[in-house]
Design a protein around this motif. Sequence first.
Motif, PDB file in Angstrom:
ATOM      1  N   ILE A 158       0.353  -1.313   0.020  1.00 20.41           N
ATOM      2  CA  ILE A 158      -0.261   0.285  -0.107  1.00 20.41           C
ATOM      3  C   ILE A 158       0.786   1.798  -0.037  1.00 20.41           C
ATOM      4  N   TYR A 159       0.449   1.983  -1.175  1.00 22.65           N
ATOM      5  CA  TYR A 159       0.906   3.411  -1.377  1.00 22.65           C
ATOM      6  C   TYR A 159       1.183   4.559  -1.866  1.00 22.65           C
ATOM      7  N   GLY A 160       1.471   5.753  -1.974  1.00 24.01           N
ATOM      8  CA  GLY A 160       0.355   6.839  -2.077  1.00 24.01           C
ATOM      9  C   GLY A 160       0.498   7.971  -1.239  1.00 24.01           C
ATOM     10  N   VAL A 161      -0.753   8.881  -1.398  1.00 25.02           N
ATOM     11  CA  VAL A 161      -0.443   9.878  -0.577  1.00 25.02           C
ATOM     12  C   VAL A 161      -1.396   9.705   0.566  1.00 25.02           C
ATOM     13  N   ASN A 162      -1.254  10.105   2.196  1.00 28.13           N
ATOM     14  CA  ASN A 162      -1.804  10.578   2.906  1.00 28.13           C
ATOM     15  C   ASN A 162      -2.021   9.082   3.621  1.00 28.13           C
ATOM     16  N   LEU A 163      -0.842   8.669   3.463  1.00 29.44           N
ATOM     17  CA  LEU A 163      -0.660   7.040   3.583  1.00 29.44           C
ATOM     18  C   LEU A 163      -1.329   6.746   5.852  1.00 29.44           C
ATOM     19  N   GLY A 164      -0.654   7.837   5.955  1.00 27.78           N
ATOM     20  CA  GLY A 164      -1.877   7.598   7.485  1.00 27.78           C
ATOM     21  C   GLY A 164      -2.479   7.784   7.733  1.00 27.78           C
ATOM     22  N   VAL A 165      -3.454   7.830   7.048  1.00 25.89           N
ATOM     23  CA  VAL A 165      -5.229   8.312   7.236  1.00 25.89           C
ATOM     24  C   VAL A 165      -5.342   6.728   6.914  1.00 25.89           C
ATOM     25  N   HIS A 166      -4.991   5.939   5.321  1.00 26.33           N
ATOM     26  CA  HIS A 166      -5.781   4.981   4.903  1.00 26.33           C
ATOM     27  C   HIS A 166      -5.307   4.144   4.562  1.00 26.33           C
TER      28      HIS A 166
ATOM     29  N   ASP B 228       0.710  -8.114   4.532  1.00 28.70           N
ATOM     30  CA  ASP B 228       1.252  -6.686   3.997  1.00 28.70           C
ATOM     31  C   ASP B 228       3.034  -6.200   4.620  1.00 28.70           C
ATOM     32  N   VAL B 229       3.294  -6.036   3.192  1.00 35.53           N
ATOM     33  CA  VAL B 229       5.114  -5.982   3.022  1.00 35.53           C
ATOM     34  C   VAL B 229       5.230  -4.762   2.575  1.00 35.53           C
ATOM     35  N   SER B 230       4.763  -4.038   2.904  1.00 35.15           N
ATOM     36  CA  SER B 230       4.607  -1.847   2.124  1.00 35.15           C
ATOM     37  C   SER B 230       5.632  -2.130   2.641  1.00 35.15           C
ATOM     38  N   ASP B 231       6.165  -1.804   3.995  1.00 34.99           N
ATOM     39  CA  ASP B 231       7.535  -1.507   4.111  1.00 34.99           C
ATOM     40  C   ASP B 231       8.592  -2.425   4.402  1.00 34.99           C
ATOM     41  N   ARG B 232       8.719  -3.144   3.344  1.00 34.58           N
ATOM     42  CA  ARG B 232       9.756  -4.067   2.753  1.00 34.58           C
ATOM     43  C   ARG B 232      10.826  -3.407   1.841  1.00 34.58           C
ATOM     44  N   PRO B 233      11.941  -2.857   1.460  1.00 31.47           N
ATOM     45  CA  PRO B 233      12.679  -2.860   0.831  1.00 31.47           C
ATOM     46  C   PRO B 233      12.423  -2.873  -0.543  1.00 31.47           C
ATOM     47  N   ASP B 234      12.252  -4.281  -0.652  1.00 32.17           N
ATOM     48  CA  ASP B 234      12.150  -4.845  -1.834  1.00 32.17           C
ATOM     49  C   ASP B 234       9.638  -4.766  -2.253  1.00 32.17           C
ATOM     50  N   ALA B 235       8.543  -4.374  -1.921  1.00 35.66           N
ATOM     51  CA  ALA B 235       8.314  -4.327  -1.106  1.00 35.66           C
ATOM     52  C   ALA B 235       7.880  -4.218  -3.039  1.00 35.66           C
ATOM     53  N   ALA B 236       7.960  -3.304  -4.085  1.00 38.32           N
ATOM     54  CA  ALA B 236       7.644  -3.575  -5.379  1.00 38.32           C
ATOM     55  C   ALA B 236       7.681  -4.655  -6.029  1.00 38.32           C
ATOM     56  N   GLN B 237       8.719  -5.653  -5.685  1.00 38.36           N
ATOM     57  CA  GLN B 237       9.276  -6.634  -6.120  1.00 38.36           C
ATOM     58  C   GLN B 237       7.830  -7.896  -6.035  1.00 38.36           C
ATOM     59  N   VAL B 238       8.209  -8.062  -4.616  1.00 36.06           N
ATOM     60  CA  VAL B 238       7.448  -9.140  -3.861  1.00 36.06           C
ATOM     61  C   VAL B 238       5.973  -9.090  -3.818  1.00 36.06           C
ATOM     62  N   ALA B 239       5.033  -7.621  -4.236  1.00 33.04           N
ATOM     63  CA  ALA B 239       3.896  -8.190  -3.875  1.00 33.04           C
ATOM     64  C   ALA B 239       3.075  -8.592  -4.819  1.00 33.04           C
ATOM     65  N   ASN B 240       2.138  -9.114  -4.308  1.00 27.71           N
ATOM     66  CA  ASN B 240       1.062  -9.363  -5.493  1.00 27.71           C
ATOM     67  C   ASN B 240      -0.344  -8.480  -5.734  1.00 27.71           C
ATOM     68  N   VAL B 241      -0.614  -7.949  -4.746  1.00 22.60           N
ATOM     69  CA  VAL B 241      -0.913  -6.452  -4.764  1.00 22.60           C
ATOM     70  C   VAL B 241      -0.957  -5.447  -4.473  1.00 22.60           C
ATOM     71  N   SER B 242      -0.799  -4.627  -5.275  1.00 25.41           N
ATOM     72  CA  SER B 242      -0.363  -3.041  -5.234  1.00 25.41           C
ATOM     73  C   SER B 242      -1.809  -2.325  -4.862  1.00 25.41           C
ATOM     74  N   VAL B 243      -1.023  -1.447  -3.640  1.00 23.70           N
ATOM     75  CA  VAL B 243      -2.848  -0.726  -3.350  1.00 23.70           C
ATOM     76  C   VAL B 243      -2.736   1.243  -3.784  1.00 23.70           C
ATOM     77  N   GLU B 244      -2.423   2.089  -4.811  1.00 31.27           N
ATOM     78  CA  GLU B 244      -2.157   3.532  -5.004  1.00 31.27           C
ATOM     79  C   GLU B 244      -3.209   3.841  -4.532  1.00 31.27           C
ATOM     80  N   ILE B 245      -3.032   5.159  -3.501  1.00 31.24           N
ATOM     81  CA  ILE B 245      -3.662   6.036  -2.840  1.00 31.24           C
ATOM     82  C   ILE B 245      -3.582   7.067  -3.876  1.00 31.24           C
ATOM     83  N   VAL B 246      -4.389   7.771  -4.639  1.00 31.75           N
ATOM     84  CA  VAL B 246      -4.301   8.959  -5.409  1.00 31.75           C
ATOM     85  C   VAL B 246      -4.409  10.276  -5.342  1.00 31.75           C
ATOM     86  N   PRO B 247      -3.877  11.164  -5.887  1.00 32.56           N
ATOM     87  CA  PRO B 247      -4.363  12.637  -5.830  1.00 32.56           C
ATOM     88  C   PRO B 247      -6.067  12.497  -6.306  1.00 32.56           C
ATOM     89  N   ASP B 248      -6.735  13.370  -5.465  1.00 30.81           N
ATOM     90  CA  ASP B 248      -8.431  13.582  -5.824  1.00 30.81           C
ATOM     91  C   ASP B 248      -8.411  14.257  -7.373  1.00 30.81           C
TER      92      ASP B 248
END
Length: 304
Positions: A52-60, A81-101
């Motif tokens: 899980i990555y993107g904007v306003n992560l503290g809220v979402h 949850d692998v969000s905090d791993r340095p290789d998260a983009a490589q090991v994740a099979n589900v990506s969740v992006e919080i995008v700007p409005d």
Amino acid sequence: MTALLAAAVISPVLAQSDEFDQGMNTMWEVLWHQSGTPTRLVRWEQDIKVRIYGVNLGVHKQVTLQALKDVGTEAGIRVIDVSDRPDAAQVANVSVEIVPDNMLEENQPCVTFLNFQTETRIDSAAMQMRNRDAYRCAYHEAMHVMGVRGHPAGKTVLSYFPSKVDGLLPLDRVMLRAWYSPRMRGGMTPFEVLPVLADELVASMPDRDRAMLSRDRFFRNTIDQMQSFADGQGDVPMIVKRSGKSTNEGIRFGRMEMSYFLGIAYLEGATVPQDSTQAVRWLQRAANLGSRTAQARLGAATAR
């Protein structure tokens, strides 16, 4: 006074009947693409590793992760949850992006893409949610991540107008339990899936005998409607039309697919009694409309 007492006695029965019929309609509608095409069953056969990555992560982030864990719990699929791993983009099979409005279309504030080599097993998924809509989208999109792709009109977080957005509704739990039950397998057609969904719904009803009668009536009506649809006369479910996203091409493809699905239903006795004559009829129609899968199954069916 007598009429009021009679109504009081009858109303719980009518209430269950209405609730069951609405539930069956909802579960049938989840088996349709918004384009106007019925779908096969796809699902996970491995742990979900989410980034899980993107904007306003503290809220979402926590709400989004909880939604994924809740659907995973019902399905029996582990969510890590692998969000905090340095290789998260490589090991994740589900990506969740919080995008700007200012990203995504106004009428589509959140979206999920399922990736699979064949329409059986989900290999990966990508979800996007606008910052201001992430809270109300989280459970809706989490259901899509699990492979439940439709947008029905009933009491589910998948509805365009859900009555609840911060947790799963009872019908969502029923669908997920059925979707990931041992009776299901990836690639099943809607008529193979529908009885499993229906049985899970029947099991949740207080009067199961009455629910089974309603189930059988729903099967008969749906088969009749889908034969008309496959023949080029009937229409897609109303909620699909209301979405405004169905296309002539999607509906044409849907009629071909439905012809194939009816052929398989009659061939295997799924939702309907086995009938080799009807199976050949519908497989032949699908083959004539261009379905290579139907052509292959038709050869096997006629060789029996």
